[in-house]
Design a protein around this motif. Sequence first.
Motif, PDB file in Angstrom:
ATOM      1  N   VAL A   1       2.275   3.412   6.050  1.00 27.06           N
ATOM      2  CA  VAL A   1       1.426   3.998   5.088  1.00 27.06           C
ATOM      3  C   VAL A   1       0.926   5.342   5.184  1.00 27.06           C
ATOM      4  O   VAL A   1       0.980   6.108   4.312  1.00 27.06           O
ATOM      5  CB  VAL A   1       0.111   3.015   5.191  1.00 27.06           C
ATOM      6  CG1 VAL A   1      -0.796   3.477   3.664  1.00 27.06           C
ATOM      7  CG2 VAL A   1       0.486   1.699   4.592  1.00 27.06           C
ATOM      8  N   ALA A   2       0.849   5.806   6.541  1.00 28.26           N
ATOM      9  CA  ALA A   2       0.662   7.122   6.821  1.00 28.26           C
ATOM     10  C   ALA A   2       1.862   8.076   6.403  1.00 28.26           C
ATOM     11  O   ALA A   2       1.499   9.228   5.938  1.00 28.26           O
ATOM     12  CB  ALA A   2       0.394   7.466   8.517  1.00 28.26           C
ATOM     13  N   ILE A   3       3.020   7.566   6.580  1.00 27.54           N
ATOM     14  CA  ILE A   3       4.213   8.447   6.135  1.00 27.54           C
ATOM     15  C   ILE A   3       4.225   8.565   4.678  1.00 27.54           C
ATOM     16  O   ILE A   3       4.623   9.617   4.013  1.00 27.54           O
ATOM     17  CB  ILE A   3       5.513   7.795   6.578  1.00 27.54           C
ATOM     18  CG1 ILE A   3       5.479   7.890   8.368  1.00 27.54           C
ATOM     19  CG2 ILE A   3       6.679   8.265   6.041  1.00 27.54           C
ATOM     20  CD1 ILE A   3       6.584   6.992   8.989  1.00 27.54           C
ATOM     21  N   ALA A   4       3.768   7.444   3.907  1.00 25.37           N
ATOM     22  CA  ALA A   4       3.923   7.526   2.620  1.00 25.37           C
ATOM     23  C   ALA A   4       2.813   8.287   2.046  1.00 25.37           C
ATOM     24  O   ALA A   4       3.053   9.183   1.028  1.00 25.37           O
ATOM     25  CB  ALA A   4       3.266   6.009   1.912  1.00 25.37           C
ATOM     26  N   ALA A   5       1.541   8.267   2.597  1.00 25.87           N
ATOM     27  CA  ALA A   5       0.751   9.415   2.287  1.00 25.87           C
ATOM     28  C   ALA A   5       1.273  11.024   2.588  1.00 25.87           C
ATOM     29  O   ALA A   5       0.898  11.672   1.685  1.00 25.87           O
ATOM     30  CB  ALA A   5      -0.606   9.294   3.079  1.00 25.87           C
ATOM     31  N   ALA A   6       1.920  11.130   3.743  1.00 23.99           N
ATOM     32  CA  ALA A   6       2.319  12.543   4.008  1.00 23.99           C
ATOM     33  C   ALA A   6       3.285  12.786   2.778  1.00 23.99           C
ATOM     34  O   ALA A   6       3.432  14.014   2.429  1.00 23.99           O
ATOM     35  CB  ALA A   6       3.039  12.640   5.165  1.00 23.99           C
TER      36      ALA A   6
ATOM     37  N   LEU B   1       0.843  -1.414   0.065  1.00 23.26           N
ATOM     38  CA  LEU B   1       0.033  -0.027   0.071  1.00 23.26           C
ATOM     39  C   LEU B   1       0.850   1.302  -0.045  1.00 23.26           C
ATOM     40  O   LEU B   1       0.622   2.327  -0.805  1.00 23.26           O
ATOM     41  CB  LEU B   1      -0.833  -0.020   1.182  1.00 23.26           C
ATOM     42  CG  LEU B   1      -1.960   0.832   1.216  1.00 23.26           C
ATOM     43  CD1 LEU B   1      -2.850   0.866  -0.018  1.00 23.26           C
ATOM     44  CD2 LEU B   1      -2.924   0.477   2.349  1.00 23.26           C
ATOM     45  N   ALA B   2       2.040   1.394   0.699  1.00 26.27           N
ATOM     46  CA  ALA B   2       2.982   2.543   1.024  1.00 26.27           C
ATOM     47  C   ALA B   2       3.386   2.728  -0.633  1.00 26.27           C
ATOM     48  O   ALA B   2       3.503   3.890  -0.993  1.00 26.27           O
ATOM     49  CB  ALA B   2       3.957   2.217   1.869  1.00 26.27           C
ATOM     50  N   ARG B   3       3.884   1.512  -1.330  1.00 26.72           N
ATOM     51  CA  ARG B   3       4.486   1.779  -2.473  1.00 26.72           C
ATOM     52  C   ARG B   3       3.454   2.053  -3.674  1.00 26.72           C
ATOM     53  O   ARG B   3       3.879   3.024  -4.564  1.00 26.72           O
ATOM     54  CB  ARG B   3       5.060  -0.089  -2.946  1.00 26.72           C
ATOM     55  CG  ARG B   3       5.580   0.027  -4.314  1.00 26.72           C
ATOM     56  CD  ARG B   3       6.861   0.812  -4.561  1.00 26.72           C
ATOM     57  NE  ARG B   3       6.884   2.180  -4.752  1.00 26.72           N
ATOM     58  CZ  ARG B   3       7.801   2.964  -4.354  1.00 26.72           C
ATOM     59  NH1 ARG B   3       8.733   2.523  -3.440  1.00 26.72           N
ATOM     60  NH2 ARG B   3       7.954   4.218  -4.620  1.00 26.72           N
ATOM     61  N   TYR B   4       2.262   1.861  -3.541  1.00 20.39           N
ATOM     62  CA  TYR B   4       0.939   2.267  -4.240  1.00 20.39           C
ATOM     63  C   TYR B   4       1.004   3.741  -4.222  1.00 20.39           C
ATOM     64  O   TYR B   4       0.642   4.422  -5.252  1.00 20.39           O
ATOM     65  CB  TYR B   4       0.016   1.340  -4.311  1.00 20.39           C
ATOM     66  CG  TYR B   4      -1.276   1.915  -5.271  1.00 20.39           C
ATOM     67  CD1 TYR B   4      -1.228   1.377  -6.486  1.00 20.39           C
ATOM     68  CD2 TYR B   4      -2.241   2.662  -5.008  1.00 20.39           C
ATOM     69  CE1 TYR B   4      -2.357   1.686  -7.277  1.00 20.39           C
ATOM     70  CE2 TYR B   4      -3.109   3.160  -5.830  1.00 20.39           C
ATOM     71  CZ  TYR B   4      -3.315   2.569  -6.972  1.00 20.39           C
ATOM     72  OH  TYR B   4      -4.171   2.976  -7.761  1.00 20.39           O
ATOM     73  N   VAL B   5       0.815   4.184  -2.811  1.00 18.09           N
ATOM     74  CA  VAL B   5       0.531   5.735  -2.581  1.00 18.09           C
ATOM     75  C   VAL B   5       1.792   6.481  -3.091  1.00 18.09           C
ATOM     76  O   VAL B   5       1.398   7.376  -3.857  1.00 18.09           O
ATOM     77  CB  VAL B   5       0.429   6.000  -1.075  1.00 18.09           C
ATOM     78  CG1 VAL B   5       0.512   7.220  -0.734  1.00 18.09           C
ATOM     79  CG2 VAL B   5      -1.042   5.195  -0.601  1.00 18.09           C
TER      80      VAL B   5
END
Length: 222
Positions: A94-99, A68-72
Amino acid sequence: MSELLETEDRIGFIRAHTRLLPVPHAPEISLHVAEEATELWQKTEEELATIGLPPPFWAFAWAGGQALARYVLDHPEVVRGRRVLDFASGSGLVAIAAAKAGAASVAAADIDAFAAAAIGLNAAANGVSVAPRRDDLIGRDEGWETVLAGDICYERALAGQVIDWLTALAGRGAQVLIGDPGRSYLPKDKLVEVATYQVPVTRALEDAEIKKSSVWRLASAP
């Protein structure tokens, strides 16, 4: 004051028993991770004199979360400028990826106090702002525009409860994305696959060193 001291204790414990390392499938992000799950769990109880703590899910980069992080990171449009919730955040990966991908705001929800401490540490290590949330958000709607959830379908009752809640959020217009490596209770009939990755994982936690892991979009109820 006692809550502050407890938080400082948790942060000190995390720093002492983990290493800050790049995430295998999302090396743009580094996390404080443990090298051995059982040993860390035992140390948590022994050093902090607390019995019955949950497993240290926050100390590992799980397969669904990595996917999910990779996708974001590769598709920042799913979060850019949006209010984002990362549910069952664990390490905050995942939150860090979104940020990093440009979300307007990111809440990282996990009821584990150690996870909340780890999320704060990991966000700071990556130079992003993420708001840890320790309250149980299932059934609530705070207007999130994108909801991200990795590795949530490993237990039947919880998976059913969470999917029903996420379906309701999707029904009012939220984009809901789930990262999962094929857990037992993933409701594929309600999902649309949007990406698949071969994700390196810790063999002590999974049944293989590489886990095929997918990102799914949850459709709203008809």
